[in-house]
Design a protein around this motif. Sequence first.
Motif, short mmCIF file in Angstrom:
data_model
loop_
_atom_site.label_atom_id
_atom_site.label_comp_id
_atom_site.label_asym_id
_atom_site.label_seq_id
_atom_site.Cartn_x
_atom_site.Cartn_y
_atom_site.Cartn_z
N GLY A 38 29.20 51.91 32.14
CA GLY A 38 29.33 50.75 33.01
C GLY A 38 28.34 50.74 34.15
N PHE A 39 28.69 50.00 35.18
CA PHE A 39 27.81 49.79 36.33
C PHE A 39 27.80 51.02 37.23
CE2 PHE A 39 29.09 45.60 34.96
CZ PHE A 39 27.86 44.95 34.90
N ARG A 40 26.64 51.33 37.75
CA ARG A 40 26.46 52.48 38.64
C ARG A 40 26.50 52.02 40.09
NH1 ARG A 40 27.40 55.82 34.93
NH2 ARG A 40 25.79 56.35 33.46
N GLY A 41 27.12 52.83 40.91
CA GLY A 41 27.19 52.53 42.33
C GLY A 41 28.32 53.30 42.96
N ARG A 42 28.59 52.94 44.20
CA ARG A 42 29.73 53.54 44.91
C ARG A 42 31.00 53.17 44.17
NH1 ARG A 42 29.89 51.34 50.61
NH2 ARG A 42 32.11 51.21 50.37
N PRO A 43 31.94 54.09 44.00
CA PRO A 43 33.16 53.79 43.24
C PRO A 43 33.95 52.64 43.85
CG PRO A 43 33.03 56.14 43.74
CD PRO A 43 31.93 55.46 44.49
N GLY A 44 34.37 51.72 43.02
CA GLY A 44 35.22 50.63 43.47
C GLY A 44 34.94 49.33 42.73
N TYR A 45 35.68 48.32 43.11
CA TYR A 45 35.60 46.99 42.50
C TYR A 45 34.68 46.10 43.33
CZ TYR A 45 39.48 48.61 39.71
OH TYR A 45 40.27 49.33 38.85
N VAL A 46 33.62 45.63 42.70
CA VAL A 46 32.64 44.77 43.37
C VAL A 46 32.91 43.33 42.95
CG1 VAL A 46 30.20 44.21 43.61
CG2 VAL A 46 30.93 46.60 43.47
N ALA A 47 33.09 42.47 43.94
CA ALA A 47 33.35 41.05 43.70
C ALA A 47 32.11 40.24 44.06
CB ALA A 47 34.55 40.60 44.53
N SER A 48 31.81 39.24 43.24
CA SER A 48 30.67 38.37 43.52
C SER A 48 30.99 36.94 43.07
CB SER A 48 29.41 38.89 42.82
OG SER A 48 29.60 38.92 41.42
N TRP A 49 30.17 36.01 43.56
CA TRP A 49 30.35 34.60 43.21
C TRP A 49 29.00 33.93 43.11
CZ3 TRP A 49 28.64 30.49 46.16
CH2 TRP A 49 28.22 30.82 47.46
N ARG A 50 28.97 32.78 42.45
CA ARG A 50 27.79 31.93 42.42
C ARG A 50 28.22 30.52 42.04
NH1 ARG A 50 25.37 30.23 37.97
NH2 ARG A 50 26.11 30.92 35.96
N PRO A 51 27.44 29.51 42.44
CA PRO A 51 27.73 28.15 41.98
C PRO A 51 27.48 28.06 40.47
CG PRO A 51 26.18 28.14 43.83
CD PRO A 51 26.34 29.56 43.38
N ILE A 52 28.34 27.38 39.75
CA ILE A 52 28.19 27.28 38.30
C ILE A 52 26.96 26.47 37.92
CG2 ILE A 52 29.23 26.28 36.20
CD1 ILE A 52 31.95 27.07 37.32
#
Length: 87
Positions: A38-52
């Motif tokens: 999976g994704f590499r980084g600091r442990p945890g849940y990363v949330a993101s958004w963008r306009p459709i």
Amino acid sequence: MTADGLQFHRAVEDMEIWSTSSDGFSFVITYESPVGPGFRGRPGYVASWRPIHHSSGAIKIGGSPFNTFAEAEEACNTMLKYLTKQN
């Protein structure tokens, strides 16, 4: 948006990626860790958004990574409320 807020669904079966959309915005939650698949980084849940309907990159929601999925989900719901007030 439903009365209970955004309804996330697993977007990729073998990875921890969840997505949803509402009111012209797309939201994604991923789980990151320094090791494993999976994704590499600091442990945890990363949330993101963008306009459709715009070809722009995703914008990470402040506070990411979150300790729990529920915290990331709450951050997405809060961001949707903010974004829909702006339009």
